[in-house]
Design an enzyme around this catalytic site. Structure first.
Site, PDB file in Angstrom:
ATOM      1  N   HIS A   8       3.718  11.005  -0.192  1.00 38.68           N
ATOM      2  CA  HIS A   8       2.742   9.984  -0.777  1.00 38.68           C
ATOM      3  C   HIS A   8       1.860   9.562   0.278  1.00 38.68           C
ATOM      4  O   HIS A   8       1.931  10.154   1.404  1.00 38.68           O
ATOM      5  CB  HIS A   8       3.694   8.775  -1.021  1.00 38.68           C
ATOM      6  N   GLU A  26      -4.591   9.334  -4.701  1.00 36.59           N
ATOM      7  CA  GLU A  26      -3.511   9.618  -3.879  1.00 36.59           C
ATOM      8  C   GLU A  26      -2.629  11.376  -4.581  1.00 36.59           C
ATOM      9  O   GLU A  26      -2.259  11.728  -3.844  1.00 36.59           O
ATOM     10  CB  GLU A  26      -2.348   8.623  -4.027  1.00 36.59           C
ATOM     11  N   HIS A  63       3.204  10.865  -7.618  1.00 38.97           N
ATOM     12  CA  HIS A  63       2.271  10.500  -8.690  1.00 38.97           C
ATOM     13  C   HIS A  63       1.815  11.878  -9.461  1.00 38.97           C
ATOM     14  O   HIS A  63       2.800  12.805  -9.594  1.00 38.97           O
ATOM     15  CB  HIS A  63       1.139   9.677  -8.181  1.00 38.97           C
ATOM     16  N   GLU A  96       5.190   8.564   3.535  1.00 36.73           N
ATOM     17  CA  GLU A  96       3.921   8.014   3.303  1.00 36.73           C
ATOM     18  C   GLU A  96       2.933   8.257   4.631  1.00 36.73           C
ATOM     19  O   GLU A  96       2.857   7.934   5.470  1.00 36.73           O
ATOM     20  CB  GLU A  96       3.904   6.304   3.488  1.00 36.73           C
TER      21      GLU A  96
END
Length: 181
Positions: free
Chosen positions: A81, A28, A14, A146
């Site tokens: 992430h 995030e 992101h 993640e």
């Protein structure tokens, strides 16, 4: 350790106008940037060459990130992430995503997850996600990690309390795999 210096392309998920998942004001994009920079410093201290998709709060599309990774000549692509779920505190743990779990990326992902599990994250496994652009478009082994669920209070507390250990676990999972090649 091999004589060849491996190059790792690190992508902080992101950024810029895309905050990623948000929970109680936590974004995030901020967690991923801090963690990616920390992982990169550790990898560099191990002798790896590290190239970053971003080192500040900017946005690039997944297509741009994959293209940069391909152009960099890197040996592997790692995208960092935080996960999220429909309800707060519904799920907990680390999950790594790959284009195909049976390719070399699956080994890297398994090793990263194993290292994160050692410091307290629940290991949710390695899953194939061939539809994700950074995994599908990368011409090298690519893993999207993640690192816990941003909308899970336990995962956030673990990341905050064990930030350095989390960065080292990711770096060690990467380094251990590359050194064995």
């Amino acid at each position: 350790m091999a004589d060849y210096v491996y190059t790792v392309f690190l992508d902080a998920g992101h950024g810029g106008s895309d905050p990623g998942a948000v929970y109680n004001g936590r974004q995030e994009k901020d967690d991923t940037l801090a963690l990616t920079l920390a992982v990169g410093r550790i990898l560099e201290s191990y002798g790896f060459r590290v190239i970053y998709s971003r080192t500040e709060d900017i946005y690039e599309s997944p297509y741009q990130k994959a293209a940069e990774g391909n152009a960099s000549g890197a040996d592997i692509f790692i995208s960092i992430h935080r996960n999220s779920s429909p309800y707060s505190n519904q799920y907990s743990g680390v999950e790594s995503l790959v284009y195909n779990e049976w390719l070399p990326a699956g080994t890297i992902a398994t090793n990263i997850n194993r290292e994160l599990e050692r410091i307290g994250y629940k290991n949710l496994g390695v899953n194939a996600r061939p539809n994700l652009v950074v995994l599908r478009q990368s011409r090298m082994p690519a893993v999207l990690v993640e690192v816990g669920f941003i909308n899970n209070d336990r995962d956030n507390a673990l990341l905050d309390a064990q930030f350095d250990a989390t960065a080292r676990a990711i770096a060690d999972g990467i380094a251990g795999t590359l050194w064995s090649w």
